[in-house]
Design a protein around this motif. Structure first.
Motif, PDB file in Angstrom:
ATOM      1  N   GLY A 226       0.807  -1.213   0.000  1.00  0.00           N
ATOM      2  CA  GLY A 226       0.000   0.000   0.000  1.00  0.00           C
ATOM      3  C   GLY A 226       0.837   1.259   0.000  1.00  0.00           C
ATOM      4  O   GLY A 226       0.444   2.289  -0.571  1.00  0.00           O
ATOM      5  N   ALA A 227       2.008   1.184   0.603  1.00  0.00           N
ATOM      6  CA  ALA A 227       2.899   2.345   0.661  1.00  0.00           C
ATOM      7  C   ALA A 227       3.676   2.549  -0.635  1.00  0.00           C
ATOM      8  O   ALA A 227       4.442   3.509  -0.755  1.00  0.00           O
ATOM      9  CB  ALA A 227       3.868   2.199   1.834  1.00  0.00           C
ATOM     10  N   GLY A 228       3.507   1.644  -1.594  1.00  0.00           N
ATOM     11  CA  GLY A 228       4.118   1.832  -2.901  1.00  0.00           C
ATOM     12  C   GLY A 228       5.345   0.994  -3.183  1.00  0.00           C
ATOM     13  O   GLY A 228       5.964   1.141  -4.239  1.00  0.00           O
ATOM     14  N   PHE A 229       5.705   0.090  -2.270  1.00  0.00           N
ATOM     15  CA  PHE A 229       6.852  -0.772  -2.513  1.00  0.00           C
ATOM     16  C   PHE A 229       6.426  -1.968  -3.367  1.00  0.00           C
ATOM     17  O   PHE A 229       5.234  -2.239  -3.530  1.00  0.00           O
ATOM     18  CB  PHE A 229       7.470  -1.222  -1.192  1.00  0.00           C
ATOM     19  N   ALA A 230       7.395  -2.703  -3.908  1.00  0.00           N
ATOM     20  CA  ALA A 230       7.081  -3.699  -4.935  1.00  0.00           C
ATOM     21  C   ALA A 230       7.358  -5.123  -4.474  1.00  0.00           C
ATOM     22  O   ALA A 230       7.434  -5.409  -3.275  1.00  0.00           O
ATOM     23  CB  ALA A 230       7.852  -3.367  -6.215  1.00  0.00           C
ATOM     24  N   GLU A 231       7.526  -6.015  -5.454  1.00  0.00           N
ATOM     25  CA  GLU A 231       7.565  -7.447  -5.168  1.00  0.00           C
ATOM     26  C   GLU A 231       8.790  -7.873  -4.377  1.00  0.00           C
ATOM     27  O   GLU A 231       8.724  -8.808  -3.572  1.00  0.00           O
ATOM     28  CB  GLU A 231       7.501  -8.241  -6.484  1.00  0.00           C
ATOM     29  N   ASN A 232       9.941  -7.230  -4.612  1.00  0.00           N
ATOM     30  CA  ASN A 232      11.138  -7.575  -3.838  1.00  0.00           C
ATOM     31  C   ASN A 232      10.861  -7.482  -2.347  1.00  0.00           C
ATOM     32  O   ASN A 232      11.248  -8.347  -1.550  1.00  0.00           O
ATOM     33  CB  ASN A 232      12.297  -6.618  -4.168  1.00  0.00           C
ATOM     34  N   THR A 233      10.201  -6.403  -1.977  1.00  0.00           N
ATOM     35  CA  THR A 233       9.946  -6.136  -0.565  1.00  0.00           C
ATOM     36  C   THR A 233       9.051  -7.214   0.034  1.00  0.00           C
ATOM     37  O   THR A 233       9.305  -7.706   1.140  1.00  0.00           O
ATOM     38  CB  THR A 233       9.281  -4.756  -0.402  1.00  0.00           C
ATOM     39  N   ARG A 234       7.999  -7.570  -0.701  1.00  0.00           N
ATOM     40  CA  ARG A 234       7.071  -8.593  -0.199  1.00  0.00           C
ATOM     41  C   ARG A 234       7.776  -9.938  -0.050  1.00  0.00           C
ATOM     42  O   ARG A 234       7.553 -10.665   0.927  1.00  0.00           O
ATOM     43  CB  ARG A 234       5.874  -8.710  -1.128  1.00  0.00           C
ATOM     44  N   ALA A 235       8.643 -10.279  -1.009  1.00  0.00           N
ATOM     45  CA  ALA A 235       9.365 -11.547  -0.917  1.00  0.00           C
ATOM     46  C   ALA A 235      10.248 -11.598   0.327  1.00  0.00           C
ATOM     47  O   ALA A 235      10.355 -12.636   0.993  1.00  0.00           O
ATOM     48  CB  ALA A 235      10.214 -11.755  -2.177  1.00  0.00           C
ATOM     49  N   VAL A 236      10.879 -10.471   0.645  1.00  0.00           N
ATOM     50  CA  VAL A 236      11.711 -10.414   1.851  1.00  0.00           C
ATOM     51  C   VAL A 236      10.853 -10.626   3.096  1.00  0.00           C
ATOM     52  O   VAL A 236      11.211 -11.400   3.997  1.00  0.00           O
ATOM     53  CB  VAL A 236      12.452  -9.064   1.938  1.00  0.00           C
ATOM     54  N   LEU A 237       9.703  -9.949   3.158  1.00  0.00           N
ATOM     55  CA  LEU A 237       8.853 -10.053   4.337  1.00  0.00           C
ATOM     56  C   LEU A 237       8.316 -11.474   4.511  1.00  0.00           C
ATOM     57  O   LEU A 237       8.241 -11.984   5.640  1.00  0.00           O
ATOM     58  CB  LEU A 237       7.692  -9.057   4.245  1.00  0.00           C
ATOM     59  N   ILE A 238       7.952 -12.133   3.417  1.00  0.00           N
ATOM     60  CA  ILE A 238       7.466 -13.503   3.506  1.00  0.00           C
ATOM     61  C   ILE A 238       8.577 -14.429   4.015  1.00  0.00           C
ATOM     62  O   ILE A 238       8.372 -15.237   4.936  1.00  0.00           O
ATOM     63  CB  ILE A 238       6.947 -13.990   2.138  1.00  0.00           C
ATOM     64  N   THR A 239       9.771 -14.290   3.435  1.00  0.00           N
ATOM     65  CA  THR A 239      10.873 -15.185   3.796  1.00  0.00           C
ATOM     66  C   THR A 239      11.346 -14.959   5.222  1.00  0.00           C
ATOM     67  O   THR A 239      11.516 -15.909   6.002  1.00  0.00           O
ATOM     68  CB  THR A 239      12.048 -14.988   2.824  1.00  0.00           C
ATOM     69  N   ARG A 240      11.562 -13.696   5.578  1.00  0.00           N
ATOM     70  CA  ARG A 240      12.015 -13.413   6.937  1.00  0.00           C
ATOM     71  C   ARG A 240      10.886 -13.607   7.950  1.00  0.00           C
ATOM     72  O   ARG A 240      11.133 -13.928   9.112  1.00  0.00           O
ATOM     73  CB  ARG A 240      12.579 -11.992   7.022  1.00  0.00           C
ATOM     74  N   GLY A 241       9.656 -13.424   7.494  1.00  0.00           N
ATOM     75  CA  GLY A 241       8.526 -13.723   8.373  1.00  0.00           C
ATOM     76  C   GLY A 241       8.472 -15.192   8.720  1.00  0.00           C
ATOM     77  O   GLY A 241       8.170 -15.573   9.859  1.00  0.00           O
ATOM     78  N   MET A 242       8.795 -16.047   7.753  1.00  0.00           N
ATOM     79  CA  MET A 242       8.822 -17.480   8.029  1.00  0.00           C
ATOM     80  C   MET A 242       9.946 -17.813   9.002  1.00  0.00           C
ATOM     81  O   MET A 242       9.804 -18.709   9.849  1.00  0.00           O
ATOM     82  CB  MET A 242       8.968 -18.279   6.744  1.00  0.00           C
ATOM     83  N   ALA A 243      11.059 -17.091   8.925  1.00  0.00           N
ATOM     84  CA  ALA A 243      12.145 -17.303   9.889  1.00  0.00           C
ATOM     85  C   ALA A 243      11.670 -16.965  11.304  1.00  0.00           C
ATOM     86  O   ALA A 243      12.028 -17.646  12.277  1.00  0.00           O
ATOM     87  CB  ALA A 243      13.355 -16.447   9.513  1.00  0.00           C
ATOM     88  N   GLU A 244      10.854 -15.909  11.428  1.00  0.00           N
ATOM     89  CA  GLU A 244      10.312 -15.559  12.742  1.00  0.00           C
ATOM     90  C   GLU A 244       9.366 -16.657  13.239  1.00  0.00           C
ATOM     91  O   GLU A 244       9.373 -17.013  14.421  1.00  0.00           O
ATOM     92  CB  GLU A 244       9.605 -14.210  12.671  1.00  0.00           C
ATOM     93  N   MET A 245       8.551 -17.185  12.342  1.00  0.00           N
ATOM     94  CA  MET A 245       7.674 -18.311  12.686  1.00  0.00           C
ATOM     95  C   MET A 245       8.479 -19.486  13.230  1.00  0.00           C
ATOM     96  O   MET A 245       8.145 -20.088  14.255  1.00  0.00           O
ATOM     97  CB  MET A 245       6.937 -18.810  11.436  1.00  0.00           C
ATOM     98  N   LYS A 246       9.542 -19.850  12.502  1.00  0.00           N
ATOM     99  CA  LYS A 246      10.365 -20.996  12.893  1.00  0.00           C
ATOM    100  C   LYS A 246      10.963 -20.796  14.278  1.00  0.00           C
ATOM    101  O   LYS A 246      10.970 -21.714  15.112  1.00  0.00           O
ATOM    102  CB  LYS A 246      11.479 -21.214  11.878  1.00  0.00           C
ATOM    103  N   ALA A 247      11.472 -19.598  14.523  1.00  0.00           N
ATOM    104  CA  ALA A 247      12.126 -19.332  15.802  1.00  0.00           C
ATOM    105  C   ALA A 247      11.140 -19.443  16.959  1.00  0.00           C
ATOM    106  O   ALA A 247      11.457 -20.034  18.007  1.00  0.00           O
ATOM    107  CB  ALA A 247      12.755 -17.941  15.777  1.00  0.00           C
ATOM    108  N   LEU A 248       9.928 -18.912  16.781  1.00  0.00           N
ATOM    109  CA  LEU A 248       8.940 -18.975  17.857  1.00  0.00           C
ATOM    110  C   LEU A 248       8.441 -20.405  18.050  1.00  0.00           C
ATOM    111  O   LEU A 248       8.299 -20.872  19.187  1.00  0.00           O
ATOM    112  CB  LEU A 248       7.770 -18.037  17.555  1.00  0.00           C
TER     113      LEU A 248
END
Length: 377
Positions: A226-248
């Motif tokens: 929504g803030a205007g960033f593109a696909e690279n940004t979303r891919a990072v958030l998905i991948t690093r978000g999964m790392a946060e999931m794994k750690a918890l």
């Protein structure tokens, strides 16, 4: 066959649960009831509103939540909880997370000891930090509790688009000896059809953590889009978000591997990739500058990730797990942190090693420049 070669594993025959009660007449509960009825089960759907139950029975539609979906004609609905649970072999509990405790307490009055109950609600209870099955266990202590989770938009599931989900129950010693008789296997068989594929897990913690954390990461993805960033940004958030999931998940006794499955990576990918998700939709609107009160055209829409943002970060702090994406989302939603400033801070965190075993932490040069008053961006 030599001495080291094992024979192929035989396919075991499991027994479905014949009569299933689905508690919760929203979109997801209705979709699950449709899945079970399509698979040949005798299904009763409980909904709080008599008018909704009457309409489902008369028209085979839930106009309040899935108006364009034709429900199986054999699916019955009722607004009487005792009637819904009478004679049930198994229960699926699919109410919003904020209502899970009160509904479980009501269900406890009408079910037999040891009845299998699958929790189909994703989240972590605020204040207590309990997973949904743990909340239900406090109210229904004599049931076999598990969870059903995966990349499952309710409407697509109810329409019969090919869908898959994980059925997770703890395995007892007896379950190990006869896995086809486990509650997980019997639930999996009970729901399986040409369009609905099931997988079985004994890692209840891992499955539930995936379902709770993905809601928060989806809000983050929506905010950035929504803030205007593109696909690279979303891919990072998905991948690093999964790392946060794994750690918890690992910190709470779950398996990191579970998070790479349907209930983790699968659900995360789906929820972070479509505005059909209310979590991502909220993030999109906030990223575009829409005040929270005006999101969804001012309608009071329940977004599980808003609740989860608080409960996930509180739990992570309690067990000493770093979850910077979830922390950022929580601070934006509940701490008056500016959205763009929050994500700039996220992108200027110290540089870490990505493999879990690589212990390295480097100061980020962008952060150093900013603290020295040098404009780099």
């Amino acid at each position: 066959m030599n001495a080291l070669t094992l024979p192929p594993r035989p396919s075991l025959q499991s027994r479905p649960y014949d009569r299933i009660a689905v508690i919760g007449g929203g979109a997801w509960g209705t979709a699950l009831a449709s899945v079970a009825a399509t698979a040949g089960r005798d299904v009763t759907l409980y909904t709080r509103r008599t008018a909704v139950a009457d309409a489902i029975n008369a028209t085979h539609r839930n106009d309040a939540y899935l108006p364009d979906v034709a429900l199986p004609p054999q699916l019955c609905a009722t607004a009487d909880l005792q009637v819904a649970l009478a004679g049930a072999d198994a229960v699926m509990l699919a109410v919003p997370s904020r209502a899970i405790r009160s509904m479980a307490a009501q269900v406890a009055k009408f079910i037999a000891p040891g009845l299998p109950v699958a929790i189909c609600t994703k989240g972590i209870e605020p204040a207590t930090g309990l997973l949904m099955t743990q909340v239900v266990e406090q109210e229904i202590g004599n049931a076999r509790l598990g969870a059903i989770s995966g990349p499952t938009f309710a409407r697509e599931t109810a329409l019969g688009h090919p869908t898959a989900a994980t059925v997770a129950f703890p395995f007892t010693y007896a379950d190990r000896l006869s896995p086809h008789e486990s509650a997980a296997a019997r639930f999996a068989i009970s729901l399986s059809s040409a369009a609905f594929q099931t997988y079985i897990s004994d890692d209840l913690v891992g499955v539930e953590i995936g379902g709770a954390v993905k809601n928060v990461i989806a809000i983050a993805c929506g905010m950035m889009t929504g803030a205007g960033f593109a696909e690279n940004t979303r891919a990072v958030l998905i991948t690093r978000g999964m790392a946060e999931m794994k750690a918890l998940a690992e910190a709470l006794g779950g398996s990191r591997e579970t998070v790479t499955g349907l209930s983790g990576a699968g659900d995360l990918t789906l929820t972070c990739s479509s505005a059909t998700s209310r979590n991502m939709s909220l993030g999109l609107q906030l990223g575009q500058g829409t005040p929270r009160a005006d999101c969804f055209e001012g309608r009071a829409v329940v977004v599980e990730g808003e609740v989860n943002a608080v409960s996930v970060t509180d739990l992570a702090r309690r067990v000493g797990v770093s979850m910077p994406i979830c922390e950022t989302v929580n601070a934006i939603l509940n701490g008056n942190l500016d959205l763009k400033a929050g994500f700039h801070k996220l992108w200027t965190r110290p540089i870490e090693g990505e493999p879990k075993g690589l212990e390295i932490l480097l100061a980020n040069p962008v952060h150093i420049a900013a603290t020295q008053g040098i404009q780099k961006l």
